[in-house]
Motif scaffolding. Structure first.
Motif, PDB file in Angstrom:
ATOM      1  N   ASP A   1       0.824  -1.207   0.000  1.00 61.28           N
ATOM      2  CA  ASP A   1       0.000   0.000   0.000  1.00 61.28           C
ATOM      3  C   ASP A   1       0.860   1.260   0.000  1.00 61.28           C
ATOM      4  N   SER A   2       1.993   1.207   0.678  1.00 62.10           N
ATOM      5  CA  SER A   2       2.830   2.412   0.727  1.00 62.10           C
ATOM      6  C   SER A   2       3.352   2.737  -0.682  1.00 62.10           C
ATOM      7  N   LEU A   3       3.562   1.705  -1.496  1.00 66.71           N
ATOM      8  CA  LEU A   3       3.996   1.964  -2.880  1.00 66.71           C
ATOM      9  C   LEU A   3       2.871   2.587  -3.702  1.00 66.71           C
ATOM     10  N   ARG A   4       1.640   2.261  -3.345  1.00 66.05           N
ATOM     11  CA  ARG A   4       0.489   2.722  -4.135  1.00 66.05           C
ATOM     12  C   ARG A   4       0.101   4.167  -3.861  1.00 66.05           C
ATOM     13  N   GLU A   5       0.699   4.794  -2.850  1.00 64.12           N
ATOM     14  CA  GLU A   5       0.285   6.157  -2.515  1.00 64.12           C
ATOM     15  C   GLU A   5       0.592   7.134  -3.649  1.00 64.12           C
ATOM     16  N   VAL A   6       1.801   7.062  -4.198  1.00 72.92           N
ATOM     17  CA  VAL A   6       2.169   7.931  -5.322  1.00 72.92           C
ATOM     18  C   VAL A   6       1.930   7.147  -6.603  1.00 72.92           C
ATOM     19  N   LYS A   7       1.119   7.711  -7.473  1.00 72.49           N
ATOM     20  CA  LYS A   7       0.749   7.000  -8.700  1.00 72.49           C
ATOM     21  C   LYS A   7       1.827   7.178  -9.763  1.00 72.49           C
ATOM     22  N   ASP A   8       2.128   6.100 -10.495  1.00 71.35           N
ATOM     23  CA  ASP A   8       3.075   6.224 -11.605  1.00 71.35           C
ATOM     24  C   ASP A   8       2.320   6.633 -12.877  1.00 71.35           C
ATOM     25  N   ALA A   9       3.055   6.790 -13.972  1.00 74.95           N
ATOM     26  CA  ALA A   9       2.441   7.338 -15.192  1.00 74.95           C
ATOM     27  C   ALA A   9       1.306   6.457 -15.697  1.00 74.95           C
ATOM     28  N   ASP A  10       1.491   5.150 -15.617  1.00 67.96           N
ATOM     29  CA  ASP A  10       0.448   4.244 -16.097  1.00 67.96           C
ATOM     30  C   ASP A  10      -0.803   4.352 -15.227  1.00 67.96           C
ATOM     31  N   GLU A  11      -0.610   4.452 -13.936  1.00 63.39           N
ATOM     32  CA  GLU A  11      -1.772   4.591 -13.036  1.00 63.39           C
ATOM     33  C   GLU A  11      -2.498   5.915 -13.287  1.00 63.39           C
ATOM     34  N   LEU A  12      -1.727   6.971 -13.518  1.00 69.96           N
ATOM     35  CA  LEU A  12      -2.359   8.272 -13.781  1.00 69.96           C
ATOM     36  C   LEU A  12      -3.154   8.229 -15.077  1.00 69.96           C
ATOM     37  N   ALA A  13      -2.620   7.537 -16.085  1.00 68.79           N
ATOM     38  CA  ALA A  13      -3.359   7.434 -17.351  1.00 68.79           C
ATOM     39  C   ALA A  13      -4.678   6.706 -17.116  1.00 68.79           C
ATOM     40  N   ARG A  14      -4.645   5.651 -16.307  1.00 69.40           N
ATOM     41  CA  ARG A  14      -5.879   4.912 -16.009  1.00 69.40           C
ATOM     42  C   ARG A  14      -6.868   5.793 -15.236  1.00 69.40           C
ATOM     43  N   LEU A  15      -6.337   6.505 -14.235  1.00 70.87           N
ATOM     44  CA  LEU A  15      -7.214   7.371 -13.441  1.00 70.87           C
ATOM     45  C   LEU A  15      -7.838   8.473 -14.298  1.00 70.87           C
ATOM     46  N   ARG A  16      -7.034   9.045 -15.183  1.00 67.25           N
ATOM     47  CA  ARG A  16      -7.580  10.112 -16.041  1.00 67.25           C
ATOM     48  C   ARG A  16      -8.728   9.574 -16.899  1.00 67.25           C
ATOM     49  N   ARG A  17      -8.566   8.360 -17.415  1.00 70.36           N
ATOM     50  CA  ARG A  17      -9.662   7.789 -18.206  1.00 70.36           C
ATOM     51  C   ARG A  17     -10.892   7.557 -17.352  1.00 70.36           C
ATOM     52  N   ALA A  18     -10.676   7.012 -16.161  1.00 67.06           N
ATOM     53  CA  ALA A  18     -11.822   6.767 -15.264  1.00 67.06           C
ATOM     54  C   ALA A  18     -12.535   8.090 -14.958  1.00 67.06           C
ATOM     55  N   VAL A  19     -11.759   9.137 -14.753  1.00 67.23           N
ATOM     56  CA  VAL A  19     -12.356  10.445 -14.443  1.00 67.23           C
ATOM     57  C   VAL A  19     -13.123  10.975 -15.660  1.00 67.23           C
ATOM     58  N   ASP A  20     -12.511  10.914 -16.831  1.00 63.46           N
ATOM     59  CA  ASP A  20     -13.183  11.440 -18.029  1.00 63.46           C
ATOM     60  C   ASP A  20     -14.502  10.706 -18.290  1.00 63.46           C
ATOM     61  N   ILE A  21     -14.481   9.402 -18.119  1.00 63.71           N
ATOM     62  CA  ILE A  21     -15.707   8.611 -18.323  1.00 63.71           C
ATOM     63  C   ILE A  21     -16.759   9.020 -17.285  1.00 63.71           C
ATOM     64  N   SER A  22     -16.316   9.221 -16.056  1.00 66.93           N
ATOM     65  CA  SER A  22     -17.248   9.618 -14.987  1.00 66.93           C
ATOM     66  C   SER A  22     -17.879  10.968 -15.311  1.00 66.93           C
ATOM     67  N   VAL A  23     -17.063  11.889 -15.788  1.00 62.50           N
ATOM     68  CA  VAL A  23     -17.563  13.219 -16.147  1.00 62.50           C
ATOM     69  C   VAL A  23     -18.627  13.093 -17.235  1.00 62.50           C
TER      70      VAL A  23
ATOM     71  N   GLN B   1       0.530  12.865   7.158  1.00 63.27           N
ATOM     72  CA  GLN B   1       1.542  12.579   6.126  1.00 63.27           C
ATOM     73  C   GLN B   1       1.588  13.691   5.085  1.00 63.27           C
ATOM     74  N   LYS B   2       2.781  14.027   4.662  1.00 64.07           N
ATOM     75  CA  LYS B   2       2.914  15.104   3.676  1.00 64.07           C
ATOM     76  C   LYS B   2       2.482  14.609   2.298  1.00 64.07           C
ATOM     77  N   LEU B   3       1.728  15.439   1.588  1.00 59.68           N
ATOM     78  CA  LEU B   3       1.344  15.095   0.225  1.00 59.68           C
ATOM     79  C   LEU B   3       2.566  15.191  -0.681  1.00 59.68           C
ATOM     80  N   GLU B   4       2.575  14.337  -1.700  1.00 54.59           N
ATOM     81  CA  GLU B   4       3.703  14.324  -2.649  1.00 54.59           C
ATOM     82  C   GLU B   4       3.158  14.394  -4.071  1.00 54.59           C
ATOM     83  N   PRO B   5       3.955  14.902  -5.004  1.00 54.40           N
ATOM     84  CA  PRO B   5       3.522  14.903  -6.405  1.00 54.40           C
ATOM     85  C   PRO B   5       3.194  13.475  -6.832  1.00 54.40           C
ATOM     86  N   GLY B   6       2.090  13.333  -7.560  1.00 55.60           N
ATOM     87  CA  GLY B   6       1.686  12.003  -8.013  1.00 55.60           C
ATOM     88  C   GLY B   6       0.611  11.381  -7.143  1.00 55.60           C
TER      89      GLY B   6
END
Ligand code: GLY
Ligand code: MN
Ligand code: MN
Length: 454
Positions: A207-229, A396-401
């Protein structure tokens, strides 16, 4: 599809009604979630970002230093024992994070004997042509699996115990297992092989690795968000007084699915009038009335990742002055929180900023109390493969990603008036980026859309 249509035009030379129909088809935009599956990848699997999952496995093994991680895949759900709403199968998040494989009954074995000695083995059940008549093609322990997964060593699952005993004697160090997803049968195997060993829960490390999203995860999240919108916009456009909440839900979820959503990220909340004040109301059976606000908290899951978006709007398309006043305070509170998001700040800081702003700008809007008394939940949370994703502790401090929601609300039960505005926000090196802002947020933009504008 586009290239097939273009090819047909070339072959037939175009012309006539068929060409016009093909033209119309080419003109239609691809659904937001469109992503051509690799032909050999069975079931609903999408191509694996082999570099991304390899980097995640390396990161895990580096944290482990010396030890073993053993991760079982999920199993098919039972139509006769469960109330399955979408598919017979959804991969567990830990296995998915390290493989991106949507395949059942598999195991992933990771061993680290020091920084230069990391090993990955994928175990898969043998293929069964008789069963595949029911299930469709499955990944088997062969070269196709090696190529698609990017994992060089793929073995039949019946060699698992032998390999685990070998690993036990070769690798010193703890054994990490995601205890939340292991079944009783899987625990039996683990207890048999690793009895007397230091067996730990993998979840905290993973789970600690999952806190900051990598590029592939961000691409997936962006699609999920666009579809939701797209779903939210469709629901606002279709809304009319007198519609039942479930009719609005149907439009909303059709918008998700038509755009390629795999499923909803969580049960859709469509709360009209008094139901807008119940935070997780998802019965969605009431008939709306002219003058109601409708609070819609709903989002699509795509590629294992889910958005989390709330919009609140008047079912007749026009906010009353009272509704607008409450709405605008929630909106301004959200904006102030957004303006404070940057690396180094914490969810606790953001909560304080939001609560303080709402308190200081309440005037008499919420009666004798300030409105923050009616903002009865936290400001937000991380999203990812879970809608309430791996917990980032308040301090916890927020981090980019990192990707979080900002979702202030005011819920006035006695008036049957609830407002929540929830957006998904990416923490960037210098501040934050709205991900879901394409769903109208201001009262003017919402009213324009509901009048038929864009
Ligand atoms: N949809 C659940 C939440 O907003 O936390
Ligand atoms: Mn949320
Ligand atoms: Mn939500």
């Amino acid at each position: 599809m586009r290239s097939v249509v273009a090819l047909l035009l070339l072959v037939t030379g175009g012309g006539g009604a068929a060409a016009a129909a093909a033209q119309a088809r080419t003109a239609a935009p691809a659904p937001l979630g469109a992503w051509t599956p690799t032909p050999e990848l069975p079931g609903m699997g999408r191509p694996v970002d082999t570099a991304a999952v390899a980097a995640r496995r390396r990161a895990l093994l580096q944290r482990i230093g010396r030890g073993i991680a053993l991760i079982p895949a999920s199993h098919e759900r039972d139509l006769e024992k469960e109330y399955i709403q979408d598919n017979d199968f959804r991969q567990n998040n830990t296995f998915f994070y390290f493989t991106e494989l949507e395949t059942q009954d598999a195991w992933l074995l990771l061993t680290a004997r020091g920084p230069d000695s990391l090993e990955t083995v994928l175990f898969l059940p043998p293929r069964n042509p008789g069963q595949e008549r029911w299930t469709g093609l499955r990944l088997g322990p062969d070269s196709v699996a090696t190529r698609l997964s990017g994992i060089a060593t793929v073995l039949p699952v019946d060699s698992l115990e032998r390999r685990l005993f070998a690993a036990r004697f070769r690798v010193r160090g703890p054994v990490y297992v995601p205890l939340d997803v292991t079944t009783r049968d899987e625990r039996r195997v683990i207890d048999l092989v690793f009895s007397g060993q230091d067996v730990r829960n993998l979840r905290q490390l993973a789970d600690s690795l999952r806190e900051v999203k990598d590029a592939d995860e961000l691409a997936r999240l962006r699609r999920a968000v666009d579809i939701s919108v797209a779903g939210h916009v469709a629901a606002m456009q279709a809304a009319r007084p007198g519609m039942y909440e479930y009719e609005i839900e149907a439009v909303l979820e059709a918008g998700f699915r038509r755009n390629g959503a795999d499923r909803v990220g969580y049960p859709s909340i469509v709360g009209s009038g008094p139901n807008s004040t119940t935070l997780h109301y998802d019965v969605n059976r009431r008939q709306t009335r002219d003058g109601d606000l409708v609070l819609v908290d709903a989002a699509a899951e795509w590629g294992q990742y889910t958005a989390d978006v709330t919009r609140t709007w008047p079912v007749n398309g026009k906010f009353t002055p009272r509704q607008k006043a409450v709405y605008d305070l929630v909106l301004a509170t959200q904006q102030v929180a957004f303006d404070s998001v940057r690396p180094g700040t914490t969810m606790r800081d953001l909560n304080r900023v939001a609560q303080t702003y709402m308190r200081e700008h309440s005037a008499k809007l919420c009666g004798d109390q300030t409105c923050d008394a009616y903002f009865i939940h936290g400001l937000g949370h991380p999203i990812g493969m879970d809608v309430h994703d791996v917990t980032v502790p308040g301090r916890q401090k927020l981090e980019p990603g990192m990707v979080i929601t900002l979702e202030p609300g005011i819920y006035l039960v006695e008036e049957g008036l609830g407002v929540r505005i929830e957006d998904d926000v990416l923490v960037t090196p210098t501040g934050a980026e709205w991900l879901s802002a394409k769903a109208p947020r201001t009262t003017a933009d919402i009213e324009r859309l509901m009048r038929g504008g864009r």
